[in-house]
Design an enzyme around this catalytic site. Structure first.
Site, PDB file in Angstrom:
ATOM      1  N   SER A 173      -2.656  -0.611 -11.970  1.00  0.00           N
ATOM      2  CA  SER A 173      -1.850   0.946 -11.623  1.00  0.00           C
ATOM      3  C   SER A 173      -1.337   0.627 -10.169  1.00  0.00           C
ATOM      4  O   SER A 173      -1.857  -0.126  -9.189  1.00  0.00           O
ATOM      5  CB  SER A 173      -2.877   1.879 -11.641  1.00  0.00           C
ATOM      6  OG  SER A 173      -3.290   1.988 -13.238  1.00  0.00           O
TER       7      SER A 173
ATOM      8  N   THR B 101       2.378  -1.547  -6.406  1.00  0.00           N
ATOM      9  CA  THR B 101       2.626  -3.002  -6.518  1.00  0.00           C
ATOM     10  C   THR B 101       2.591  -3.434  -7.800  1.00  0.00           C
ATOM     11  O   THR B 101       3.015  -4.206  -8.363  1.00  0.00           O
ATOM     12  CB  THR B 101       1.431  -3.655  -5.419  1.00  0.00           C
ATOM     13  OG1 THR B 101       1.761  -3.080  -4.049  1.00  0.00           O
ATOM     14  CG2 THR B 101       1.894  -5.065  -5.515  1.00  0.00           C
TER      15      THR B 101
ATOM     16  N   GLY C 215      -3.678  -3.881  -7.843  1.00  0.00           N
ATOM     17  CA  GLY C 215      -3.351  -3.566  -6.620  1.00  0.00           C
ATOM     18  C   GLY C 215      -4.777  -3.052  -5.867  1.00  0.00           C
ATOM     19  O   GLY C 215      -5.764  -3.196  -6.788  1.00  0.00           O
ATOM     20  N   ALA C 216      -4.979  -3.086  -4.661  1.00  0.00           N
ATOM     21  CA  ALA C 216      -6.076  -2.160  -4.129  1.00  0.00           C
ATOM     22  C   ALA C 216      -5.519  -1.239  -2.923  1.00  0.00           C
ATOM     23  O   ALA C 216      -4.327  -1.525  -2.174  1.00  0.00           O
ATOM     24  CB  ALA C 216      -6.968  -3.455  -3.596  1.00  0.00           C
TER      25      ALA C 216
ATOM     26  N   LYS D 253     -10.472   0.874  -4.369  1.00  0.00           N
ATOM     27  CA  LYS D 253      -9.449   1.390  -5.239  1.00  0.00           C
ATOM     28  C   LYS D 253      -9.812   3.044  -5.635  1.00  0.00           C
ATOM     29  O   LYS D 253     -10.668   3.546  -5.608  1.00  0.00           O
ATOM     30  CB  LYS D 253      -9.510   0.368  -6.495  1.00  0.00           C
ATOM     31  CG  LYS D 253      -9.116  -0.993  -6.207  1.00  0.00           C
ATOM     32  CD  LYS D 253      -8.937  -1.813  -7.553  1.00  0.00           C
ATOM     33  CE  LYS D 253      -8.128  -1.372  -8.574  1.00  0.00           C
ATOM     34  NZ  LYS D 253      -6.844  -0.981  -8.192  1.00  0.00           N
TER      35      LYS D 253
ATOM     36  N   GLY E 287      -6.742   5.335  -5.301  1.00  0.00           N
ATOM     37  CA  GLY E 287      -5.818   6.222  -4.654  1.00  0.00           C
ATOM     38  C   GLY E 287      -4.887   6.935  -5.600  1.00  0.00           C
ATOM     39  O   GLY E 287      -4.612   8.114  -5.434  1.00  0.00           O
TER      40      GLY E 287
ATOM     41  N   GLU F  51      -9.483   1.009 -14.268  1.00  0.00           N
ATOM     42  CA  GLU F  51      -9.465  -0.308 -13.742  1.00  0.00           C
ATOM     43  C   GLU F  51     -10.615  -1.076 -13.468  1.00  0.00           C
ATOM     44  O   GLU F  51     -10.464  -2.426 -13.599  1.00  0.00           O
ATOM     45  CB  GLU F  51      -8.863   0.035 -12.251  1.00  0.00           C
ATOM     46  CG  GLU F  51      -7.156   0.634 -12.114  1.00  0.00           C
ATOM     47  CD  GLU F  51      -7.017   1.253 -10.849  1.00  0.00           C
ATOM     48  OE1 GLU F  51      -5.843   1.536 -10.620  1.00  0.00           O
ATOM     49  OE2 GLU F  51      -8.100   1.696  -9.973  1.00  0.00           O
TER      50      GLU F  51
ATOM     51  N   LYS G 202      -3.257  -3.831   3.780  1.00  0.00           N
ATOM     52  CA  LYS G 202      -4.462  -3.486   2.987  1.00  0.00           C
ATOM     53  C   LYS G 202      -5.531  -4.142   3.389  1.00  0.00           C
ATOM     54  O   LYS G 202      -6.737  -4.045   2.782  1.00  0.00           O
ATOM     55  CB  LYS G 202      -4.136  -3.598   1.398  1.00  0.00           C
ATOM     56  CG  LYS G 202      -2.886  -2.772   0.876  1.00  0.00           C
ATOM     57  CD  LYS G 202      -3.087  -1.315   1.421  1.00  0.00           C
ATOM     58  CE  LYS G 202      -1.913  -0.585   0.824  1.00  0.00           C
ATOM     59  NZ  LYS G 202      -1.687  -0.461  -0.581  1.00  0.00           N
TER      60      LYS G 202
END
Length: 239
Positions: free
Chosen positions: A30, A33, A88-89, A100, A102, A109, A127
């Site tokens: 999610s 990116t 992503g992260a 993670k 956000g 996830e 990041k």
């Protein structure tokens, strides 16, 4: 900066898709990116460069996007393995521990990342941090009837927790599981992610927090070098 960041994200998303092989069961992450990665995957499936792919999404947002791109999907309960998860992260520390959540999707996830044989994280260079939680809040998903009690317990641990409020509706953010999110700042950041992950998850009323500990196999970092976007691979060193 925004345009450069988009270039970095696109470069790293494209690099991640190069790791996908025919016949894989994929964890589809999610966020911005990961969305670029899903779009690149959809293009390869549409062109015939990849085939026999099945995706397991980590959010309703990802499910909608994958469906629009005709990527075959299954639920987590319907698969007995995930070959590769790409996500992503919000922050990555030198030990490959993550924050993670956000997008308030960290429960699903983490389930997908933990099931995957290989978990690859895609981020732009902004990041990467020396210590988690100095620049990004730690999300904690809580039962709606327990958020005040959990907030007090987190305060006792040295954390300032605020209920995440929605931007385009009145009231709090509600997760895909129907819960609420507390965003937490720990005094001095998080020095021991593994210990804090366990401690927070043991608070009654907590479903899961956004610390991802010892799950990552590789971090793909998008960065700008001499004005051009490129990708650097960071492999976790075996201790």
């Amino acid at each position: 900066m925004a345009d450069l960041q988009t270039q970095m994200k696109q470069a790293v998303a494209d690099a991640a898709v190069e790791q996908i092989k025919d016949g894989m069961v994929l964890g589809l992450g999610s966020g911005s990116t990961a969305a670029l990665m899903i779009k690149a995957l959809g293009a390869k499936l549409a062109s015939g460069e990849l085939k026999d792919i099945v995706g397991v999404t980590t959010s309703f947002q990802g499910e909608v996007l994958a469906a629009e791109l005709n990527i075959p999907l299954l639920s987590l309960n319907a698969v007995d393995r995930i070959d590769l998860a790409i996500d992503g992260a919000d922050e990555v520390d030198p030990g490959f521990q993550l924050i993670k959540g956000g997008g308030a999707c960290h429960v699903q996830e983490k389930l997908v990342a933990a099931r995957a044989d290989r978990f690859v994280v895609v981020v732009d260079s902004t990041k990467l941090v020396e210590r988690l939680n100095l620049g990004f809040l730690l999300p904690v998903e809580v039962l709606p009837g327990a958020w005040r009690q959990v907030q007090q317990q987190l305060a006792a641990l040295g954390g300032k927790a605020e209920l995440r409020m929605a931007q385009r509706k009145a009231g709090p953010v509600v997760t895909d599981q129907g819960n609420l999110v507390l965003d937490v700042t720990m005094n001095g950041g998080i020095s021991d992610p593994a210990a804090l992950e366990s401690t927070v998850n043991n608070i009654p009323g907590v479903l899961e927090n956004g610390l991802f500990v010892d799950l990552v196999d590789e971090v793909l970092v998008g960065e700008i070098t001499d004005g051009s976007a490129g990708v650097r691979s960071l492999e976790k060193r075996l201790s």
